[in-house]
Design a protein around this motif. Sequence first.
Motif, PDB file in Angstrom:
ATOM      1  N   SER A  42     -67.071 -18.305  42.430  1.00 47.79           N
ATOM      2  CA  SER A  42     -66.212 -17.557  43.347  1.00 47.79           C
ATOM      3  C   SER A  42     -66.190 -16.082  42.966  1.00 47.79           C
ATOM      4  N   LEU A 327     -64.641 -24.213  49.549  1.00 48.55           N
ATOM      5  CA  LEU A 327     -63.240 -24.278  50.002  1.00 48.55           C
ATOM      6  C   LEU A 327     -62.483 -22.997  49.637  1.00 48.55           C
ATOM      7  N   ILE A 328     -62.704 -22.499  48.417  1.00 47.65           N
ATOM      8  CA  ILE A 328     -61.990 -21.290  47.959  1.00 47.65           C
ATOM      9  C   ILE A 328     -62.396 -20.084  48.815  1.00 47.65           C
ATOM     10  N   GLY A 330     -63.336 -20.131  51.825  1.00 44.85           N
ATOM     11  CA  GLY A 330     -62.663 -20.316  53.117  1.00 44.85           C
ATOM     12  C   GLY A 330     -61.253 -19.751  53.047  1.00 44.85           C
ATOM     13  N   TRP A 331     -60.571 -20.027  51.944  1.00 45.60           N
ATOM     14  CA  TRP A 331     -59.198 -19.566  51.749  1.00 45.60           C
ATOM     15  C   TRP A 331     -59.142 -18.041  51.582  1.00 45.60           C
ATOM     16  N   LEU A 332     -60.164 -17.498  50.862  1.00 47.91           N
ATOM     17  CA  LEU A 332     -60.174 -16.059  50.590  1.00 47.91           C
ATOM     18  C   LEU A 332     -60.659 -15.227  51.774  1.00 47.91           C
ATOM     19  N   SER A 333     -61.219 -15.912  52.781  1.00 49.46           N
ATOM     20  CA  SER A 333     -61.818 -15.155  53.884  1.00 49.46           C
ATOM     21  C   SER A 333     -60.768 -14.327  54.643  1.00 49.46           C
ATOM     22  N   GLU A 334     -59.466 -14.678  54.442  1.00 49.57           N
ATOM     23  CA  GLU A 334     -58.413 -13.863  55.069  1.00 49.57           C
ATOM     24  C   GLU A 334     -58.378 -12.468  54.445  1.00 49.57           C
ATOM     25  N   THR A 335     -58.642 -12.404  53.132  1.00 51.42           N
ATOM     26  CA  THR A 335     -58.628 -11.125  52.427  1.00 51.42           C
ATOM     27  C   THR A 335     -59.991 -10.452  52.492  1.00 51.42           C
ATOM     28  N   MET A 699     -48.344 -16.571  47.198  1.00 46.02           N
ATOM     29  CA  MET A 699     -49.744 -16.588  46.765  1.00 46.02           C
ATOM     30  C   MET A 699     -49.831 -17.115  45.331  1.00 46.02           C
ATOM     31  N   LYS A 702     -49.464 -20.848  45.075  1.00 52.83           N
ATOM     32  CA  LYS A 702     -50.679 -21.603  45.375  1.00 52.83           C
ATOM     33  C   LYS A 702     -51.582 -21.658  44.148  1.00 52.83           C
TER      34      LYS A 702
END
Lengths: 827, 261
Positions: A42, A327-328, A330-335, A699, A702
């Motif tokens: 990551s 998966l991570i 995918g989660w970080l794609s917001e930032t 955050m 999580k």
Amino acid sequence: MLNHHMQLAWHYFAQEYRQPHQQLLRWVQAILMIFIVTLSLSSNTIQKYLQGNLQNLLGADAVLTQKDNLTTNQFTSLTHLSENVVKTLQINATLTYNGKWQRSKLKAVGSDYPLQGKLLTSTSLQSPATVTNGGPNAGNIWLDSRLFASLALSIGDAINIGELTFIVSKVLIHEPDRLMEGHNVSMRAIVNIDDMEKLAFPTDLIQHRYLVSASKSQIQQLIEWQQAQLPAAKIHHKQGDHPLASFWQRTENFLGLASIILFFMAAIAIEQIAQVHLKKEQYFSAVCMSLGATKATGLQLSLIKWLINILLLIPVVAILSSVFHWLILGWLSETFVEITWQLELWLTAKTIAICVLLFAVFHAPVWLTLWQTSVAKLFHQNQKNMSLGFIKLCALVVLVLVAVKYSDNGLLTLMLVGSISITILLMAAISWTVLTLGEKATQGFSGLIPFTLFMMKQRLLSKSTQILGIGLSTFLLLFTLMLLKDLGDTMVSYQRTHDGNVMVSQASQPEMEAIKQWSKDHNISLRQTKPYLYAKVVKINDQALSKFTEKPSDSLATLSRSIRLHWSQTIPNNNHLVQGQWWQKETKNWQQISLEEEVMTDLGLSLGDKLTFIIHQQSYTFTITASHVYKSGAGSITFWVQMPQAAIQHINAPQYNMASLELNDDQWPLLSQLWTNHPSIRMVSLQELTKQFDDILGMITKVISGFAVMIILLAIIVILSSINALESKEKKKNSVIMSFGFLKSTCLQLNIIEWLITALIIAIGSIAGTYITGMLIYQSQFSLTYQPNLFILFITLAIILSTVTLLGVYASRHSLKSSVKQLMFDV
Amino acid sequence: MPCSIELKNVSQSFGNLASNNMTSESKSPTITLFENLDLSISQGQSYAITGPSGAGKSSLLMLLSGLEKPSSGQGSFINDKHISTLDNLRSDIGFIFQQFHLLPELTALHNIALPLKLRGDKQAISKARHWLEKVGLSDRADHKPSQLSGGEQQRVAIARALVFSPKFIFADEPTGNLDQHNANEISDILFACCQENNAGLIIVTHSNALASKAQNIYSLADGALTKTSSRNSAGDQQTEKNATHDLTKNLSTNERLVASC
């Protein structure tokens, strides 16, 4: 020969595959490798993304940023060193509309904006974005969609900023030079550059940014020119680091430090499992040697078996890590918008190899013992020697070195490692005291409890190892969870107690006068005010800050920006001195400063070191004569760097103030009035602070929850490993007890009592360890007083007692499956 | 009134575990150790069971001690004319093993005190010290098993088995791990101590020399138990005492103390 050994090793590996100690070892190795590989993958993807992002989204070849406007000469030099220059201005301002207010970044651009890339706007919230050349016309303002929603605006509305009125004419979708503002999620608005001048904000509050198009060689010249002429300015360029790079590096280091905790736990588990391994392999090797095999054969077989185990784990680890990586992302794609997943075989292999090397260090005592084994060991097993202790010490040193390598914050690392050490010592002391005193106190009594205490005391060494293993895991888990909870609770209650409900973080002298008048007029309580001026550290001991240290840390990150420099005659009530001497009240020696202890530690500074600041374009050098830390109970406004009041006579720079106010419910709407007249006052309400804090906490929750799951998994493995290590002894003890005419139920009772006592020691040790760590870390790292809730501690104690006892008794069920018959046939 | 253990018409057999899930036709035949066996054991008497390996000696010991159930037949414990199942025997028996099975982390003294401590006896340590003296190891009280010889470990094991005054002692090859000299010494101590405590002693052994010291000698072979010798009469007991006296004549003071128990 090797082929033959491989076959033999495979044969024995297959035979031992389902044995508990092998299964536990596989679990520890797999969990840790998956965590470390996922983390590395990551991190690498994000670093690559940032690099690519920098190339495409800078909006210029280089950007020069500084607090003040360039002089005519400086601007001429800049134009000579570049092909084209576009000037923009930016200020933090609070926009108000219909009694609502919202803090935002107000940017001012001309018709020549943007230099590179596309400026996207739309005519309404629903309309598609269109490419726009040039900023808004004079009298117009463009706001981003969040600001629109927050102030409930529509296109065509008029809003007042200071003395001017602006018409909202467009929705701002994208600015190509946004990247330069780092990881910043502030709401945004754009006005014309001429309007900014009319707004007459204090000039030193405006950030002046020059977008430059330049060739590689020009960029190099530009950097040299900036270092010589404008040391307080900052240059970002396409060949340099991404503004988010150091933010990410620090995040990475924090995660790295967190993974050290997992390594510590894995090391404990492996150490427990190794006890079983050691006996089995030593016995096997000695039998082989008694049958004519060489010493090397036993060692080779052990090594090959260990390697087979690792090799079979690698595909599982690689696949699962890739899935978690995906998966991570995918989660970080917001930032990190448009970040993409890619298979990283080489990095996966490299990370696994490093993990395998660390596992080998942890497992080395087994191989060393095999190397020292002889047929005589068949007759005298379990002979301890110094080398084993040495190897274990080496494993500990390796762990500490990895911890130091990952360290982002020297003081925090030291405290974490120190706390772990203190907890280990504490638990050893509690184990010894409870078992010794317990045994002594119950000597005159008989029954199952005195007997259990007696047996535990006799097995003090092996029992202590078990207690330390489980205790340390419990401590780490407890601390992680407590940190999450207490940080939130303490911070909120602290804010309410000491700071009022509005914090003024920046007010110029006229603005402060206005605040004073305003609070007096409306009977609002002004809790505290403290003056400061902006200063930027450029040199430490005559060496440029960037060259002084390359190790990223919180302190360095803050010092690279302008900091608030406070002055006072005496030491503030909410500080206390930890080193050196505070200046005399009327001192004439004004070029001295006191620096916060953590900054001193992070940057490795000591008393007598010299710091050079640029204050309002002038250079001043100060000597560190004292070091202070925050002391709670007298307000939360504190400063990292402080100088004598006399200094202010020698420094010509704008002065600002920090303050705190207490507003009641009816007074909140009055803020709007203050902000309309003074939009550049930086104020934040407790409500907003809490919201910001909740977002951050959300955050962190999580991340910490994921981390807690890892710790729980490893803690269970540590418990199982420690039970597995003592299982044969326990089985024998139970069989012997049954041979005295007792039933299995007596053994079960003894087992429950033993686990209750073990859990009690663990609970006391881990809670005490958490308390000490809390006292150390909370105060120093978060400037918070650690006030543990006794009720929660009691509940925690009960949970630890019941969980450890239940898990312990459940996991020990195999040792209760013993019988006298087994003793009879045990030859 | 002495107690006794009685086995009547007892058989012991084992099914082949590997074929448990097979059909009845394909199952391997069950292994029968012994069939319709009768045996009576009295408190205060000594018994030796000899026989080839695999004959079922240890299984017979397990049946007698009530730790295993027979496939058929009945075992009973007769205590003061009160007849009960062998389950009630549990708290009145002690074991001595070929491998001694002392707890390695405890000293000799604490190993002996172990059953008393578990029973809540406040005099555990002083009683254990007394027994250490009886078995001739008073100077080894603070030594751990790893610091004791095989013979010394077995003496501690004997003291541990007898310290809580069980009515019966079951010994599985108690001298199997010892040299001839030690084996003689230990067997003398064992017999003497059991006799002094009026405990019934049941020994399973391959050693004819050890078996010959018992008042009753049985041989278990081919599924049948045969009594080969008995010295139950008063004259026999006198002879036995004389034999013990002869044995102790040549021992050191300490060893004499031991043998007389």
